[in-house]
Enzyme design. Structure first.
Site, PDB file in Angstrom:
ATOM      1  N   ASP A 254       0.834  -1.199   0.000  1.00 13.84           N
ATOM      2  CA  ASP A 254       0.000   0.000   0.000  1.00 13.84           C
ATOM      3  C   ASP A 254       0.870   1.251   0.000  1.00 13.84           C
ATOM      4  O   ASP A 254       2.047   1.193   0.355  1.00 13.84           O
ATOM      5  CB  ASP A 254      -0.876   0.029   1.256  1.00 13.84           C
ATOM      6  CG  ASP A 254      -2.004  -0.981   1.145  1.00 13.84           C
ATOM      7  OD1 ASP A 254      -2.263  -1.466   0.043  1.00 13.84           O
ATOM      8  OD2 ASP A 254      -2.618  -1.270   2.195  1.00 13.84           O
ATOM      9  N   LYS A 276      -3.926   3.192  -3.026  1.00 13.88           N
ATOM     10  CA  LYS A 276      -4.887   3.344  -1.949  1.00 13.88           C
ATOM     11  C   LYS A 276      -4.539   4.536  -1.066  1.00 13.88           C
ATOM     12  O   LYS A 276      -4.457   4.447   0.131  1.00 13.88           O
ATOM     13  CB  LYS A 276      -4.928   2.090  -1.055  1.00 13.88           C
ATOM     14  CG  LYS A 276      -5.518   0.883  -1.686  1.00 13.88           C
ATOM     15  CD  LYS A 276      -6.996   0.791  -1.360  1.00 13.88           C
ATOM     16  CE  LYS A 276      -7.451  -0.628  -1.185  1.00 13.88           C
ATOM     17  NZ  LYS A 276      -6.717  -1.291  -0.134  1.00 13.88           N
ATOM     18  N   MET A 389      -8.642   7.171   9.986  1.00 10.69           N
ATOM     19  CA  MET A 389      -9.117   7.915   8.815  1.00 10.69           C
ATOM     20  C   MET A 389     -10.109   8.995   9.244  1.00 10.69           C
ATOM     21  O   MET A 389     -11.075   9.277   8.547  1.00 10.69           O
ATOM     22  CB  MET A 389      -9.796   6.959   7.803  1.00 10.69           C
ATOM     23  CG  MET A 389      -8.851   5.883   7.300  1.00 10.69           C
ATOM     24  SD  MET A 389      -9.655   4.620   6.298  1.00 10.69           S
ATOM     25  CE  MET A 389     -10.354   3.544   7.525  1.00 10.69           C
TER      26      MET A 389
HETATM   27  N1  SAH Z   1      -4.181  -1.148   9.027  1.00  9.67           N
HETATM   28  C1  SAH Z   1      -3.780   0.166   9.507  1.00  9.67           C
HETATM   29  C2  SAH Z   1      -4.879   1.189   9.305  1.00  9.67           C
HETATM   30  C3  SAH Z   1      -5.151   1.500   7.869  1.00  9.67           C
HETATM   31  S1  SAH Z   1      -6.348   2.764   7.684  1.00  9.67           S
HETATM   32  C4  SAH Z   1      -3.385   0.065  10.969  1.00  9.67           C
HETATM   33  O1  SAH Z   1      -3.603  -0.963  11.610  1.00  9.67           O
HETATM   34  O2  SAH Z   1      -2.828   1.038  11.478  1.00  9.67           O
HETATM   35  C5  SAH Z   1      -5.355   4.193   7.491  1.00  9.67           C
HETATM   36  C6  SAH Z   1      -5.467   5.093   8.696  1.00  9.67           C
HETATM   37  O3  SAH Z   1      -4.621   4.593   9.720  1.00  9.67           O
HETATM   38  C7  SAH Z   1      -5.008   6.500   8.482  1.00  9.67           C
HETATM   39  O4  SAH Z   1      -6.013   7.291   7.922  1.00  9.67           O
HETATM   40  C8  SAH Z   1      -4.695   6.934   9.883  1.00  9.67           C
HETATM   41  O5  SAH Z   1      -5.869   7.249  10.601  1.00  9.67           O
HETATM   42  C9  SAH Z   1      -4.139   5.677  10.479  1.00  9.67           C
HETATM   43  N2  SAH Z   1      -2.666   5.643  10.421  1.00  9.67           N
HETATM   44  C10 SAH Z   1      -1.880   4.807   9.748  1.00  9.67           C
HETATM   45  N3  SAH Z   1      -0.578   5.073   9.978  1.00  9.67           N
HETATM   46  C11 SAH Z   1      -0.538   6.102  10.830  1.00  9.67           C
HETATM   47  C12 SAH Z   1       0.490   6.861  11.453  1.00  9.67           C
HETATM   48  N4  SAH Z   1       1.772   6.575  11.265  1.00  9.67           N
HETATM   49  N5  SAH Z   1       0.145   7.869  12.280  1.00  9.67           N
HETATM   50  C13 SAH Z   1      -1.145   8.173  12.512  1.00  9.67           C
HETATM   51  N6  SAH Z   1      -2.154   7.491  11.944  1.00  9.67           N
HETATM   52  C14 SAH Z   1      -1.874   6.476  11.125  1.00  9.67           C
END
Ligand code: SAH
Length: 483
Positions: A254, A276, A389
């Site tokens: 991704d 994505k 998100m």
């Molecule tokens: N599978 C991922 C989530 C994917 S959805 C997990 O478990 O973290 C994507 C969302 O994850 C983003 O919009 C944000 O809200 C969050 N996210 C992912 N990486 C991040 C980071 N380094 N810092 C803050 N939020 C993060």
């Protein structure tokens, strides 16, 4: 002219010690350290000391080593294949080394390289596989550092896998012609279904898979690992994720997964970004599902790399269903999800004794209808809420929660780019949360955490959300716009 590779002054060999005597002279720490090292082999230890420490005596009792409780005599070395002079006493060690030499037995004297015929390596033990690290005196610290790095790279199941391989060698040599066919069998054995079954602790399944490989002419079947890459920092990757990355033929990733993590794969691995991310060219979920199934059918070892944990807002459910339907083998490797990384950056206890004992992972994108989703009720009853998100729905989330009865003063923590060097932290209350939507300066992924437990966080390195709220209110007022 190219420079010649420097020559080794000590050449590594593996010496047969099974059932052989190894003599260790000494009764203290040095002797115990050598005894522990040698106890990783099937040699018969013979420990010679008239003053063994309590620890050494305990070791002898535990391992059944032979113990000669006598002042040292050259006769004690008779028949040994190796001798360790480990008394801590220079004169005695010198005598032991001299006697061993006369008897034609290789000797190692602890901390006295000039008396040594051989050196002992730092050892990564996955018996029957051993990796020995020598530095010719550049230092034990360097050797230990290398040892731990190599140790991390190798699955604990490597030993049993090698033992299984040994039991298949005869059959492979008999049934498969030398050359390509045999090479392919072994590469599928160590990189395919037998290896995965051993790793999962399924030895009989591994055996069957190896028999299957041996008897079929089919190319190995593919395998997809749905792997969590963690929140962004490279060293928050799990060891298993790292190992699978290094073994993968193809990495499908991704946009949120940083380049540094994708680059941990083999140099010749194929890398397929599937996007994505808002504004990026990206494949649809259906296209990704099809791609994974095709790669599996083509016999590829695939790492499907997702940010955070693959099972949290990662659409892994759809990918797993497609793989299951197509009969492609897969596994899931967990990762550190963004909520946990954000909480760590804020030193924020997600559960807090007497304050919050449950936690909600949500997107906030399900608040549009008339009825409140269950998680909003949980928030009101004290759960800590992590919103993924959530930037574009910040006002909606705050408005609906307040409307439902959550106090506007409820604490809120926001982290952009959690776990990364360029992370930014913000804190405030539910009433401040809507200001998030208007902030064009937040370009990275954002995690929002809401709840009374947030009050337990450390706000020393965070900026107040309200500062921004006031700014935007002032700006709006100046423009004569009502908010
Ligand atoms: N599978 C991922 C989530 C994917 S959805 C997990 O478990 O973290 C994507 C969302 O994850 C983003 O919009 C944000 O809200 C969050 N996210 C992912 N990486 C991040 C980071 N380094 N810092 C803050 N939020 C993060």
């Amino acid at each position: 002219m190219p420079q010649a590779t420097p020559k080794l002054n000590a050449f590594p060999v593996f010496m047969r010690v099974e059932g052989e005597a190894v003599a260790i002279v000494g009764g203290g720490e040095e002797a115990l350290a050598k005894a522990r090292l040698l106890a990783q082999s099937s040699a018969v230890l013979r420990i010679v000391s008239d003053a063994a420490s309590a620890d050494l005596l305990a070791f002898i009792a535990e391992t059944g080593a032979t113990y000669i409780a006598d002042a040292y005599d050259a006769a004690h070395l008779a028949g040994a294949v190796m001798v360790f002079a480990a008394s801590g006493n220079e004169a005695l060690d010198r005598r032991v080394a001299g006697d061993a030499r006369r008897l034609g037995i290789p000797v190692n004297a602890v901390d006295r390289p000039e008396l040594c015929d051989f050196f002992t390596p730092a050892l990564v033990n996955r018996a029957p596989v051993a990796i020995a690290i020598g530095t010719e005196g550049a230092g034990p610290v360097l050797a230990q550092m290398l040892r731990s790095r190599i140790d991390r790279m190798l699955a604990p199941s490597l030993g049993p896998l090698a033992a299984l391989a040994a039991s298949f060698r005869g059959a492979a040599e008999k049934l498969l012609p030398k050359g390509n066919a045999r090479r392919r069998f072994w590469s599928d054995f160590f990189g395919g279904a037998p290896a995965r079954a051993v790793e999962a602790g399924e030895l009989s399944q591994a055996h069957d898979a190896a028999v299957g490989l041996l008897l079929s002419n089919e190319p190995a079947s593919g395998h997809i690992a749905l792997v969590g890459a963690g929140p962004g920092a490279e060293d928050l990757l799990t060891l298993r994720a790292h190992r699978l990355l290094m073994e993968a033929d193809v990495i499908v990733h991704d946009a949120l997964v940083p380049e540094a993590i994708v680059a941990m794969g083999r140099r010749d691995a194929e890398r397929l970004p599937v996007g994505k991310r808002k504004g990026c060219h990206s494949k649809s979920q259906a296209e990704i599902n099809t791609l994974l199934v095709e790669l599996g059918h083509a016999g590829k070892r695939v790492v499907r790399l997702k940010s955070g944990d693959p099972l949290v807002f990662g659409r892994a459910g759809e990918e797993m269903a497609a793989l299951r339907d197509a009969g492609v083998a897969y596994e899931v490797v967990p990762g550190v999800t963004a909520a946990f990384a954000a909480a760590a950056d804020f030193e924020l206890p997600l559960t807090l004794r007497g304050v919050s004992s449950s936690m909600v992972f949500t997107t906030g994108h399900d608040l549009k209808g008339n009825s409140l989703p269950d998680w909003a009720k949980l928030a009101i009853s004290g759960a800590t809420v992590a919103v993924y998100m959530g930037r574009s729905v910040a006002a909606e989330v705050a408005g609906r929660l307040i409307e439902a009865g959550l106090s506007p003063d409820t604490a809120v923590a926001v982290v952009e780019n959690a776990s990364l060097a360029n992370r930014r932290r913000f804190h405030g209350t539910l009433a401040d949360l809507p200001s998030l939507e208007a902030r064009a300066d937040l370009s990275g992924p954002v995690m929002t955490i809401i709840g009374d437990a947030v009050a337990g966080a450390n706000f020393e390195r965070s900026e107040p959300l309200a500062a921004h709220r006031q700014e935007s209110v002032a700006r709006a007022a100046a423009q004569g716009v009502s908010q």
